[in-house]
Enzyme design. Structure first.
Site, PDB file in Angstrom:
ATOM      1  N   ARG A  39       0.680  -1.218   0.004  1.00 24.60           N
ATOM      2  CA  ARG A  39       0.021  -0.039   0.530  1.00 24.60           C
ATOM      3  C   ARG A  39       0.988   0.963  -0.136  1.00 24.60           C
ATOM      4  NH1 ARG A  39      -5.018   0.860  -1.212  1.00 24.60           N
ATOM      5  NH2 ARG A  39      -5.442   1.900   0.679  1.00 24.60           N
ATOM      6  N   ASP A  57      -0.034  -2.448   9.634  1.00 25.20           N
ATOM      7  CA  ASP A  57      -1.603  -2.565  10.347  1.00 25.20           C
ATOM      8  C   ASP A  57      -2.049  -2.681  11.203  1.00 25.20           C
ATOM      9  OD1 ASP A  57      -4.037  -3.529  10.100  1.00 25.20           O
ATOM     10  OD2 ASP A  57      -3.344  -5.514   9.028  1.00 25.20           O
ATOM     11  N   ASN A  83      -7.443   9.951  10.522  1.00 28.96           N
ATOM     12  CA  ASN A  83      -7.970   9.752   9.265  1.00 28.96           C
ATOM     13  C   ASN A  83      -7.988   7.927   9.306  1.00 28.96           C
ATOM     14  OD1 ASN A  83      -8.451  10.805   6.694  1.00 28.96           O
ATOM     15  ND2 ASN A  83      -7.512   9.106   5.712  1.00 28.96           N
ATOM     16  N   TYR A 133     -20.364   0.829  12.511  1.00 21.92           N
ATOM     17  CA  TYR A 133     -19.715   1.781  12.013  1.00 21.92           C
ATOM     18  C   TYR A 133     -20.039   2.720  12.581  1.00 21.92           C
ATOM     19  CZ  TYR A 133     -17.828   5.103   8.936  1.00 21.92           C
ATOM     20  OH  TYR A 133     -16.916   6.573   8.516  1.00 21.92           O
ATOM     21  N   LYS A 137     -17.898   5.792  14.841  1.00 23.00           N
ATOM     22  CA  LYS A 137     -17.894   6.760  14.728  1.00 23.00           C
ATOM     23  C   LYS A 137     -18.744   7.632  15.824  1.00 23.00           C
ATOM     24  CE  LYS A 137     -15.409   6.912  11.270  1.00 23.00           C
ATOM     25  NZ  LYS A 137     -14.461   7.045  11.593  1.00 23.00           N
ATOM     26  N   VAL A 164     -18.064  11.637   0.860  1.00 26.37           N
ATOM     27  CA  VAL A 164     -17.090  12.165  -0.460  1.00 26.37           C
ATOM     28  C   VAL A 164     -16.715  10.835  -0.780  1.00 26.37           C
ATOM     29  CG1 VAL A 164     -16.544  14.527   0.628  1.00 26.37           C
ATOM     30  CG2 VAL A 164     -14.916  11.773   1.013  1.00 26.37           C
ATOM     31  N   THR A 166     -14.624   9.027  -2.484  1.00 23.14           N
ATOM     32  CA  THR A 166     -13.815   7.803  -2.635  1.00 23.14           C
ATOM     33  C   THR A 166     -13.591   6.251  -2.343  1.00 23.14           C
ATOM     34  OG1 THR A 166     -13.907   7.737  -0.116  1.00 23.14           O
ATOM     35  CG2 THR A 166     -12.669   9.509  -0.582  1.00 23.14           C
TER      36      THR A 166
END
Length: 235
Positions: A39, A57, A83, A133, A137, A164, A166
């Protein structure tokens, strides 16, 4: 603008890479992060331009501790943008919540930004490490608020970048990709009065009202106790 040393987790693509590119172009000392060496190849161009690289990781707690130790052997960080994130699967809580908690506990920095989501409003104010998820958050937004309260010398905020386009958001996401990374860049670099505040939940450089549990000190305490029990590390 003072040049700062800034870590951006999950900077191999999407908002993380755009953030790293912008901050590097502005003259900041940027530390980029990728999950694996494969990556990391996607951000070779940033390393050639002077960015520093850490690889690990964040799903694996021992790896997070190793990354923290590696960071602490380098010049001190001024800021961290948490992020890195995943949307589904067993890595949701480790990457979205536990890794930011461990890095916050183990790596000093004066400005902290945690990537949240409008979906945190659907999170449940109970602690479940197999949660969704949205739960993750809510937890990380609460962590940001708790850090702001408990560390008055630190500027700690959470940011909803919007939905957005992505890899996570999908090509059809309706929000503005450019606006999706500007707020976190501003919070870690600017000396504007608004950027020098702490404990906010932000969307496109505007403070918004988060889930009511985010600033609930009893829920903050429950979350921090649970994270301490889960990791063996105290904030």
């Amino acid at each position: 603008m003072t040049a700062r040393r800034i870590l951006i987790t999950g900077s191999a693509d999407g908002l993380g890479r755009l953030t790293a590119e912008t901050l590097l172009a502005q003259g900041h000392d940027v530390v980029v992060h990728a999950r694996t060496p494969a990556r990391a190849a996607a951000i070779d161009h940033l390393v050639r331009r002077g960015a520093h690289l850490v690889v690990g990781d964040l799903e694996d707690r021992d790896t997070v501790r190793r990354v923290a130790a590696e960071l602490n052997d380098t010049p001190p960080l001024d800021a961290v943008i948490h992020n890195a994130g995943v949307y589904s699967g067993r890595a949701v809580m480790p990457v979205n919540v536990i890794a930011p908690y461990l890095l916050t506990a183990l790596v000093p920095a004066q400005r902290l930004v945690y990537l949240s989501s409008g979906m945190h409003l659907g999170g449940r104010p109970v602690i479940r490490w197999d949660g969704s998820y949205s739960d993750s958050k809510l937890y990380v937004s609460t962590l940001a608020a708790a850090v702001a309260r408990l560390r008055p010398g630190v500027l700690s905020n959470s940011v909803d970048p919007g939905w957005v386009p992505t890899r996570m958001g999908g090509r059809g996401a309706p929000d503005d990709l450019e606006l999706g990374h500007r707020t976190q860049e501003w919070l870690v670099t600017s000396d504007d009065a608004d950027a020098l505040t702490s404990g906010g939940y932000w969307h496109h450089r505007q403070r918004r009202e988060p889930h009511r549990s985010v600033h609930d000190e009893s829920f903050q305490g429950l979350l921090l106790r649970s994270l301490k029990e889960e990791t063996g590390v105290e904030l």
